[in-house]
Scaffold this active site. Structure first.
Site, PDB file in Angstrom:
ATOM      1  N   LYS A  26       0.815  -1.209   0.000  1.00 16.71           N
ATOM      2  CA  LYS A  26       0.000   0.000   0.000  1.00 16.71           C
ATOM      3  C   LYS A  26       0.859   1.273   0.000  1.00 16.71           C
ATOM      4  CE  LYS A  26      -3.988  -2.259   2.110  1.00 16.71           C
ATOM      5  NZ  LYS A  26      -4.975  -2.241   3.213  1.00 16.71           N
ATOM      6  N   PHE A  72     -15.646   3.094   7.434  1.00 15.49           N
ATOM      7  CA  PHE A  72     -14.267   3.384   7.065  1.00 15.49           C
ATOM      8  C   PHE A  72     -14.060   3.543   5.559  1.00 15.49           C
ATOM      9  CE2 PHE A  72     -14.640  -1.267   7.180  1.00 15.49           C
ATOM     10  CZ  PHE A  72     -14.130  -1.626   5.940  1.00 15.49           C
ATOM     11  N   ARG A 120       1.926  -7.138   8.560  1.00 17.31           N
ATOM     12  CA  ARG A 120       1.174  -6.022   9.116  1.00 17.31           C
ATOM     13  C   ARG A 120       1.652  -5.640  10.510  1.00 17.31           C
ATOM     14  NH1 ARG A 120      -4.782  -7.896   6.822  1.00 17.31           N
ATOM     15  NH2 ARG A 120      -4.675  -6.722   4.860  1.00 17.31           N
ATOM     16  N   ASN A 130      -2.394  -0.481   7.065  1.00 16.88           N
ATOM     17  CA  ASN A 130      -1.858  -1.767   7.523  1.00 16.88           C
ATOM     18  C   ASN A 130      -0.860  -2.382   6.554  1.00 16.88           C
ATOM     19  OD1 ASN A 130      -3.661  -2.476   5.537  1.00 16.88           O
ATOM     20  ND2 ASN A 130      -4.999  -3.691   6.855  1.00 16.88           N
ATOM     21  N   HIS A 133      -2.020  -5.697   1.301  1.00 15.08           N
ATOM     22  CA  HIS A 133      -3.296  -6.345   1.003  1.00 15.08           C
ATOM     23  C   HIS A 133      -3.035  -7.742   0.466  1.00 15.08           C
ATOM     24  CE1 HIS A 133      -7.320  -6.963  -0.819  1.00 15.08           C
ATOM     25  NE2 HIS A 133      -6.643  -7.481  -1.829  1.00 15.08           N
TER      26      HIS A 133
END
Length: 211
Positions: A26, A72, A120, A130, A133
């Site tokens: 990410k 979220f 993570r 986190n 993915h």
């Protein structure tokens, strides 16, 4: 989707197929890609495809459509479209569950408690940022891989004895017949002739019997 190209549970019972899953580093951890990628490979995963992408908010919304309406969701979309992401198709036996195990729980703080060696736990900061993915299921993996790699094949990869048997039964026999006919015919353009012969004599093409 701006991108730069570089360079999939069901089959576990047979133990002979490699499964593909989608992995993403990410935006908050893409600077650590050179450190994370070797760790993925050391865990036994083979990276089949790799692509650096920059999601637009619309593309991020489509990718995470299953979370639409959750509290979220707006923050997730804003975060995932805030910078580049590195997407990878990786393969291994039981790849989906296997990667989820080394990925760790969604909440990085929880990951540090229950699986401190997970990605993570070591790279994430919270539930949103986190770090990485990983596809949650085979259905999700197929959809996500096609989303980012439209031309990718998502079917499991044959390996070991099963691939050898497939080649011997389905490929080698057909090729031998084709090459034998090629030698007898001696066409002016052998490659084109063989290609056309294989199209006509493909053993996997559907057969229709007329009444």
């Amino acid at each position: 989707m701006d991108s730069t190209l570089s360079s999939t549970n069901q089959h576990d019972n047979a133990g002979s197929c490699l499964e593909r899953t989608l992995v993403m580093i990410k935006p908050n951890m893409i600077s650590k890609s050179d450190q994370i990628i070797p760790e993925i490979e050391q865990a036994g995963f083979v990276i089949l495809q790799q692509r650096r992408v920059r999601f637009t908010p619309e593309q991020a919304s489509d990718f995470y459509a299953e979370h639409y309406g959750k509290m979220f969701f707006p923050s997730l979309i804003a975060f995932m479209s805030s910078g580049p992401t590195l997407a990878m198709v990786v393969a291994k036996r039981n790849a989906i569950n296997g990667f989820r195990q080394i990925l760790g729980p969604t909440n990085s703080e929880q990951a540090r408690e229950v699986n401190p060696k997970s990605f993570r736990a070591r790279y994430g900061t919270d539930t949103l940022k986190n770090a990485m993915h990983g596809s949650e299921s085979q259905h999700a993996a197929e959809r996500e891989i096609r989303f980012i790699f439209p031309d990718s094949i998502t079917e499991p990869i044959l390996s070991g004895d099963e691939s050898t048997q497939y080649l011997e039964k389905k490929v080698n026999q057909t090729l031998i017949k084709g090459l034998t006919e090629l030698c007898k015919t001696k066409p002016a353009e052998p490659i084109r002739w063989l290609a056309n012969w294989l199209l006509v004599n493909n053993p996997n093409q559907p057969r229709v019997t007329l009444p």
